[in-house]
Design a protein around this motif. Structure first.
Motif, PDB file in Angstrom:
ATOM      1  N   LEU A 115      44.580  43.145  41.383  1.00 26.98           N
ATOM      2  CA  LEU A 115      43.567  42.866  40.363  1.00 26.98           C
ATOM      3  C   LEU A 115      43.745  41.470  39.775  1.00 26.98           C
ATOM      4  O   LEU A 115      42.765  40.747  39.560  1.00 26.98           O
ATOM      5  CB  LEU A 115      43.623  43.924  39.253  1.00 26.98           C
ATOM      6  N   TRP A 139      42.525  39.024  42.326  1.00 29.84           N
ATOM      7  CA  TRP A 139      41.064  39.046  42.380  1.00 29.84           C
ATOM      8  C   TRP A 139      40.484  38.233  41.219  1.00 29.84           C
ATOM      9  O   TRP A 139      39.574  37.422  41.416  1.00 29.84           O
ATOM     10  CB  TRP A 139      40.567  40.486  42.324  1.00 29.84           C
ATOM     11  N   GLU A 140      41.013  38.454  40.020  1.00 31.92           N
ATOM     12  CA  GLU A 140      40.530  37.717  38.846  1.00 31.92           C
ATOM     13  C   GLU A 140      40.766  36.217  39.005  1.00 31.92           C
ATOM     14  O   GLU A 140      39.898  35.411  38.675  1.00 31.92           O
ATOM     15  CB  GLU A 140      41.212  38.243  37.584  1.00 31.92           C
ATOM     16  N   ARG A 141      41.924  35.862  39.518  1.00 33.41           N
ATOM     17  CA  ARG A 141      42.209  34.444  39.745  1.00 33.41           C
ATOM     18  C   ARG A 141      41.249  33.877  40.786  1.00 33.41           C
ATOM     19  O   ARG A 141      40.745  32.757  40.640  1.00 33.41           O
ATOM     20  CB  ARG A 141      43.664  34.260  40.202  1.00 33.41           C
ATOM     21  N   GLU A 175      38.211  34.841  41.375  1.00 35.59           N
ATOM     22  CA  GLU A 175      36.904  34.678  40.732  1.00 35.59           C
ATOM     23  C   GLU A 175      36.867  33.382  39.921  1.00 35.59           C
ATOM     24  O   GLU A 175      35.877  32.643  39.960  1.00 35.59           O
ATOM     25  CB  GLU A 175      36.598  35.876  39.828  1.00 35.59           C
ATOM     26  N   GLU A 176      37.940  33.097  39.179  1.00 35.86           N
ATOM     27  CA  GLU A 176      38.009  31.866  38.389  1.00 35.86           C
ATOM     28  C   GLU A 176      37.962  30.639  39.295  1.00 35.86           C
ATOM     29  O   GLU A 176      37.257  29.669  39.011  1.00 35.86           O
ATOM     30  CB  GLU A 176      39.289  31.843  37.554  1.00 35.86           C
TER      31      GLU A 176
END
Length: 80
Positions: free
Chosen positions: A36, A39-41, A43-44
């Motif tokens: 997770l 994934w967040e990284r 997206e950034e």
């Protein structure tokens, strides 16, 4: 990630880090929490890349729509 950190990343840096994030996600072997966070990284980083590309597109569009001063000077010289 803070806006200043995102702004400090160049396109190539963000792209390379995004490639590494994708590689790690595809390889697997990470915990759900790690996945997770990756994934967040990702997206950034994708947003950073998108902003760079949109800026480059805007600059290209502006350059292509701007009149070519060299052609105007040549036309003025020929009309004299």
């Amino acid at each position: 990630m803070a806006a200043t950190t995102e702004e400090a990343l160049g396109y190539e840096q963000a792209r390379d880090e995004l490639i590494e994030v994708v590689r790690r996600l595809e390889t697997g072997g990470t915990t759900l929490e790690e996945s997770l966070a990756l994934w967040e990284r990702g997206e950034e980083l994708a947003k950073v890349c998108r902003r760079w590309l949109e800026g480059a597109r805007a600059r290209l569009d502006a350059a292509m729509s701007a009149p070519d001063d060299g052609d105007e000077a040549e036309a003025a010289d020929r009309s004299e």
